[in-house]
Design a protein around this motif. Structure first.
Motif: not given
Length: 199
Positions: A97-105, A42-43, A127-134, A73-78
């Motif tokens: 950051w929680t959705d992708l936990e099941k895709y590790l590997g 992500p970074s 998690l570092d890129l989260r936007v709490d409020t637009i 879309g997550f990146y677009a918000r940030w």
């Protein structure tokens, strides 16, 4: 410039990306279209997007709009919050950051073969890129499908208070009938069929 950000395991070959590019080509605006192949990190993906924005502005393109699908879309918000530009969010991820936990590997890519490796540090980068409020919600246009089989459309709507919101009844995560909405998306981004960009 219109910067299209594809989703997780996707690419510029995605159906929605190709539709946007095709419509802009029809309208004589393809030179304004950009869709980088985003790194799984992500970074690094954000660094790629910001490099595209910097390049466009250095070339005299002051009006930037972003269209992001799913993880894009997550990146677009940030990016919209950071750069003050318009953003269209297509079934965006809200807490990847929680959705992708099941895709590790190692995970296969959807287009062209190959794979990517999702690492635990990528979850922290998200998690570092989260936007709490637009802020300035008038900059945002959300398309959320009730039939999304991957993400919950209600979380998307909740995350975009005051934005322009279009809830699509049924459909799916990929928004299979995106051709019905592409002109509306481009209009929000400032592009018209006569080849002019709205100020």
């Amino acid at each position: 410039m219109l910067l299209y950000l594809h989703g997780f395991r996707s690419s510029p070959q995605s159906m929605k990306s190709r539709l946007v590019q095709s419509r802009m080509r029809e309208w004589g605006l393809e030179k304004y279209f950009a869709c980088p192949v985003l790194n799984v990190s992500p970074s690094q993906a954000i660094a790629q997007a910001e490099a595209a924005i910097r390049g466009a502005r250095a070339g005299g393109e002051d009006e930037i709009a972003i269209v992001g699908s799913s993880l894009g879309g997550f990146y677009a918000r940030w990016l919209a919050e950071r750069h003050g530009c318009r953003a269209v969010l297509l079934n965006p991820a809200i807490h990847p950051w929680t959705d992708l936990e099941k895709y590790l590997g190692e995970q296969p890519l959807y287009h062209g073969g190959g794979s990517v490796t999702v690492k635990r540090e990528h979850l922290q980068e998200l998690l570092d890129l989260r936007v709490d409020t637009i802020t300035r919600p008038e900059r945002y246009y959300l398309l959320a499908a009730t039939g999304d089989e991957v993400l919950d459309y209600r979380e998307m709507v909740e995350a975009c208070p005051g934005a322009r919101i279009r809830v699509i009844e049924g459909s799916d995560h990929g928004i299979s009938e995106f051709d019905d909405y592409v002109d509306d998306v481009l209009a929000f981004c400032g592009y018209t069929p006569d080849g002019r960009q709205r100020a």
